[in-house]
Design an enzyme around this catalytic site. Sequence first.
Site, mmCIF file in Angstrom:
data_model
loop_
_atom_site.group_PDB
_atom_site.id
_atom_site.type_symbol
_atom_site.label_atom_id
_atom_site.label_comp_id
_atom_site.label_asym_id
_atom_site.label_seq_id
_atom_site.Cartn_x
_atom_site.Cartn_y
_atom_site.Cartn_z
ATOM 1 N N GLY A 16 4.978 12.610 1.917
ATOM 2 C CA GLY A 16 3.809 12.230 2.691
ATOM 3 C C GLY A 16 2.600 12.102 1.775
ATOM 4 O O GLY A 16 2.562 12.668 0.683
ATOM 5 N N CYS A 17 1.612 11.336 2.236
ATOM 6 C CA CYS A 17 0.452 11.060 1.398
ATOM 7 C C CYS A 17 -0.404 12.306 1.190
ATOM 8 O O CYS A 17 -0.710 12.674 0.046
ATOM 9 C CB CYS A 17 -0.365 9.924 2.000
ATOM 10 S SG CYS A 17 -0.761 10.128 3.743
#
Lengths: 338, 338, 338, 338
Positions: free
Chosen positions: B149-150
Amino acid sequence: MIRVGIVGCSGYTAIEAIRWLLRHPQAGIVAATSRQADGSCISQMHPELTERLSLEVEDLSPEQIAERCDIAFCCLPHAASAPIVAKILQAGKKVVDLSADYRLSSADLYEQWYGGTHPDPERLGTTPYGLPELFEEQISDATLVANPGCYPTSAILPLAPLLKAELIEAEPIVVDSKSGVSGAGRTPKMVNLYSEANESFIAYGVGTHRHQPEIIDILHRSTGAQVDLVFTPHLVPMDRGILSTIYVKVKGEQSANDLQTCLKDFYKTQPFVRIVDHLPATRNVTRTNFCDIAVRQHGGWMVLLSAIDNLTKGASGAAVQCMNVMYGFDQTLGLVDQ
Amino acid sequence: MIRVGIVGCSGYTAIEAIRWLLRHPQAGIVAATSRQADGSCISQMHPELTERLSLEVEDLSPEQIAERCDIAFCCLPHAASAPIVAKILQAGKKVVDLSADYRLSSADLYEQWYGGTHPDPERLGTTPYGLPELFEEQISDATLVANPGCYPTSAILPLAPLLKAELIEAEPIVVDSKSGVSGAGRTPKMVNLYSEANESFIAYGVGTHRHQPEIIDILHRSTGAQVDLVFTPHLVPMDRGILSTIYVKVKGEQSANDLQTCLKDFYKTQPFVRIVDHLPATRNVTRTNFCDIAVRQHGGWMVLLSAIDNLTKGASGAAVQCMNVMYGFDQTLGLVDQ
Amino acid sequence: MIRVGIVGCSGYTAIEAIRWLLRHPQAGIVAATSRQADGSCISQMHPELTERLSLEVEDLSPEQIAERCDIAFCCLPHAASAPIVAKILQAGKKVVDLSADYRLSSADLYEQWYGGTHPDPERLGTTPYGLPELFEEQISDATLVANPGCYPTSAILPLAPLLKAELIEAEPIVVDSKSGVSGAGRTPKMVNLYSEANESFIAYGVGTHRHQPEIIDILHRSTGAQVDLVFTPHLVPMDRGILSTIYVKVKGEQSANDLQTCLKDFYKTQPFVRIVDHLPATRNVTRTNFCDIAVRQHGGWMVLLSAIDNLTKGASGAAVQCMNVMYGFDQTLGLVDQ
Amino acid sequence: MIRVGIVGCSGYTAIEAIRWLLRHPQAGIVAATSRQADGSCISQMHPELTERLSLEVEDLSPEQIAERCDIAFCCLPHAASAPIVAKILQAGKKVVDLSADYRLSSADLYEQWYGGTHPDPERLGTTPYGLPELFEEQISDATLVANPGCYPTSAILPLAPLLKAELIEAEPIVVDSKSGVSGAGRTPKMVNLYSEANESFIAYGVGTHRHQPEIIDILHRSTGAQVDLVFTPHLVPMDRGILSTIYVKVKGEQSANDLQTCLKDFYKTQPFVRIVDHLPATRNVTRTNFCDIAVRQHGGWMVLLSAIDNLTKGASGAAVQCMNVMYGFDQTLGLVDQ
C-alpha cells in the site's frame, strides 16, 4: 422580510445562492427542496452551513413551495425546471430560474439546441433575461426572470454597448472563454474528478456549446445586431471564475480609448460593472458580483477582456441582483459592502 | 522479452504501470483487460497513449491472460483480485498483485478489516510483501508478490530499520500521512470532484483506515517489533505524492544523527531510498521511484519525514521494481535514468 | 462610526482586514499606510478594491495615524510593529497588533525565539491575547490586543478546554498542522513561487517554528497547564486554510464523547467555534471566522481535528472580532450573515 | 558519449534538460554553470537530483565550457546568451540556445522587440530554428540551433502545413494561448507567487508579447506566407502545459477533415506530432515531447487546438530533439519509450 425557497438545493449554484441570501437584510430562506431529501438538515448536505442555517431539506411539490415562499430560486437542470417554474408562477409567486429554460427567445431555438419540446413555450420571448445592466425595466415588472448563463454574462456585458453604439462590426467576433471547474456542476463525472481536471487545460464543446446561441440571441435582443460569433469554452484548473478574451474589429477609426469611453459611459450607473485599466484577473472578482472589463488594441483587432465569478455574477449573485430589482430594492442590497 | 498483462487497465495504477513498462528494456505489454472492454484501443481509455501503445482492451478470462503473458500486473480492487490471481498462478504464470488481497499475514486480520471471507487464504502469510528493501530474497523466489500500500510504504521504510536496530520505542508512534488525490482512484465520487477536493484539506478514515493494520503487520513481519501506532491519512489538493510525518521516541540517548546513520547504513545498497539532509518534499520524488527520508529532533521526540510518489514507489513503480527482482534484473532496470 | 487605520497595507492580512471592515456596519477605513506609498490609490496595490475603497496609500508617522484613527490594525512584521504600536497607544488610541510582538508572556521568551531585545517589554504579560473565546474580559478592557498566530489559534481552541477540565494529559501532545500558502506572506521568495509550492507538500521549520512557544505559553496562561508539546507545520498547495491534527492521551476513562461534550459546553455561547460531528474540512470554513473542531478516538489516543481559515479566524477576522469586543459590540458584528 | 554542458543551470528549462539528458543513452552531463556557483553540488540547487547527478555547479567562462563539452545547452536569459554562445561556437563546439537570441530572422526585428543592439547579428537569418518538423535538414548541418519559444511551437506546428498547402487564409488568424506558470521562470516575482497565481486566470502582454513576431517570422520562413495574426497569452494555475486555440478561415470549400488530412500527411514521418481525433488536453502531453493537434469546424471558422508541455516540447525536450538531429541520431533517442 421576503420568504425565499431554494428549489434543488444540492448543487453549487444553490449553495452559492444560500450564502448570499444569508447576508441579505430583506430576505430569509424558508425552504430548501431536493428529490434526495431524507429528513436531514441542509447542513448535512453542505457542512459549511452548520449553525448558520437550520432548515430541513424537503421534497416539496411546486404548490407547497408556492405556499411557503414569496419567491423561488430554481436551481434545477434545464427541462426539469420549466414545469415546476410554471406551477409556482401559476400559484401567484415569483421565480428566478437559474436553468436555461427561459433564456432563449423562441421554442424553435430551444429545441434546436436543447432537444425535445419546450415544456412552457408561451413564456419564451416575454421572459426578461436577468441582466439588470441591459433589461432592468423588464425585470422590475417581472414575476419570472431567466437568470443568465455564466459564459453569456461574460460575453454580453462587454459586447452589447459596443454593438449598440455601432463602434464594432457584427463579425468577426471570436469569444474565447475560460471557466473554473465549478461550472461543471456537482454531479460526479470522471472528467470532473480532481485527478483529471487538475494540472490540465482543455477546450470542450467546440462548436456545440449551448451558450453560443444564448449569446447571439441576447445580443440581438439587447442591441438589434445580428452577430456572427464563434465561441469556445475551456476548463481551467481552479474553482471559480471566468475570463473571456474577445476579439472584435472596430468600425472606422475607433481606438481602444473610444471603446473604453463608450463602456464607461454605458455602465456609469451600474454598480457591478467595472471598466478597468489593468488587465482583469478572475482573482479580483472571486466571490463578488462584479464584472471587470478592459480593452486593448492589437494590430487590426480590439481585444476585450472580461472577468466574473461564474457562481456569483455568472449565477447566484445575479439571481439575488434580479430579486433586488424585482422587489424595488437597490441592486446592490446584500451584495456589496456598505 | 517478458510478456506483461495489465489486468484491470482503466485506473490510475494501471496507466502508471503502463507508463513505466513502456520504458522498460526487457518487458513488453501484450494484454490489457477490463470488464468495460468494447473492442476499442487502450488509447481511447488513456488518450496519452495515442501512438505509444496500440493494444485492444479485452475482457479476458484469467486463463486467457495466463496464456498470453509471462506475468500479470493485477490492478483490480481488493476481493475482486484474489480469485483471478489464484487462477493465473495455477496456470503457471507470475503475478504482482496491486490490490490489498495478499498483503496481510492472516485471513483473520483480513476479515477483520476488509470484511467477508478471504477468497484464497492459503497464500496469506507466505506471499512476500513487495518491498525489496526489506524482503528482496523472498521476492526473488516468488511467483506472487503483494504490492505494498502507498501509505504503508511511506511509513514502513523509515520505521523498520530503526525498530530492527532497537533505536526507537515500539510506542508511542504517531504516523500523520498526507496524500495527493490520485490515491482515491478514478471512480467518480462526489468527494473526489475537483470542486470538492481543490482548495481544501481534510483528514479521513481517522481510526478506521485499512493501511493501519498493514503497517503494524509488516513492521512486525520485518522487525519482530509489535508496535502500538496511530495512523491518520489526509487528502492534499494535488495529484501525486505522500508525505508522512512520523513521531517516535528514542531508546536511551540516541540523537537524530544516530538515527540517520542507522538508516543510511541499512539502505546503503538500496537504490531507491535516499536519506537526505534537507526536509523532503513530494515534488522531489514526483514521477520517480525514490523514497526520501529525513530525521529531526524536536524536544523529547524524533520526527521522521518520508516522501514518495503514491502512484510510483507507492504503487506501480514498486510493482516494476518487484518484477525486476522476480526476474533477476537489476532493481533499477527501466526505473531510473540510463 | 469607528475610524480604522490599516498600518502596513500591502500584504495578505491587510487586504483581508480591509475586506471584512468594508462589510462592518460600525467601522470605516480612513487610512492605509505603507512605506512603499507613492501617492497612488490602494486599488493599485489591491485591484479587487477598484470602486470599493477610494483611499490613498500614505507613508504616515504613528502620530499621524493616531490623529486620523480611533483604532489601528497593525499589519507589520514582528520587531517593526512594537515601536509603532507603542507610539499610537501613547497618543491615546487603540491597537490590534497582528504581529507576534505582544503575544508572548515575557521578554525572555520573546528574545529566545525572535532574537534581539524586545522594543516594548513592559506591555508583555499584560497585553491580552486576542482569542475572545478565552480572554473576552481582558480584551473588552484593553487598548492593545495581541492578535493570535494562525497555527496557535487552531491548536489552542481545541486543547484549552480539555486541559482546563483536566480531561487530557499535558503530555504527550502532538500537533501536526497544515496551512495554505497565503500564511507565508506576499514577499517574493523562491520557495513560495507557484511552480515550487504547487503540486508539492512539505514540512518546514520542524522543531524551530515560533508558534510552538506561543501555543505552550498561551495554553499555560489560559489553563495553568504546563504542556510538553511537539508542533510541526506543513505547507499545503492551496490559498487558505489550516487543519491541525492533534494527538492527545486522556486522563482516566474519558471517551471521545466526553471530550466532545466538554468542548460543546465550553463554547456553547461562543459564536465562532463549532463542535462538529463530521470531520472538519478547511473548505467549510474558507472566508469565514469559524473554527470547526471534531474529536475521534483511535486506539489509546484521542485525535482532535480543527479547521480555520488562516487569514480570517487565523488573522484578520479575529482582529475584527477583537475590535468588536473592545468596543462592546456583539462579537459577530460584520463577521457573519444577518 | 556526447559531453553536454548546461550553461545557466538554476532555472526550470535547465532542470528539465538535465532530467531528459539523464535518460539519454548517448549523452552525459559534464558541466553545469551558474553565476551563483558556490562550490556546492547541483543537488543543492535541485534536490530532486540527489544521488542522481553528482556534479559541482561552477562559474565557468565560455572557453572553459567549450573545453569541457562537445555541446552546450544555453539556458540563459536573452541578451545574456548570445555573447557566450558566440564564444563557445568560436571554440569549435556546438550549441543549442534556449534563449530568444537567435530565433528571429533579422537584427532589426530583434531590436524592435527586445530593445538594444543584437550582440551577434551575423548569425541571425542563418541559424536554423529548432523545430525539426520544419527545419530538419538545416538543423542536421548546424553547429548552432535556436531553440523555439514555447508559445510559437504550439502555434507554428498546426499552422505551417495548412499555410504551406494554402488551405487557410493568411488572415484573420487568432491565436489564443494558455500556459502553465512554469513558463514564467524561477526568479521570485510577486505576480508568480502561489497565492497570486493560484485560483486565478489572467491574460498578460496583450498586444506586446515577443512571441508574436517570432510566430509570424517563422511562419514566413517556413511557408512563405505573410500572416496577419493576433496572439494573446494567458496564465493558467498549473505547473506545465500550453493549449493554443487557433481560429482560422479556410480557402474555398475545405472541411475540417481536409485540414486534418493535410496535417496527418505532413507529419506522417514525424514522431512527436500527433493529429488526434479527441480534443487535446495538456494532461495528455505532460512530461512528454509530443504536440497533440485537433481540428474542429465552427460556423465559418476552423478551430485548431494544439497542446504541448511548455518545458518539454516547448523548451528542453525540443533541445534534446535538436541535439539528436545535430548528431545524426534518431529524433526520439532518449525522448520516448522503446
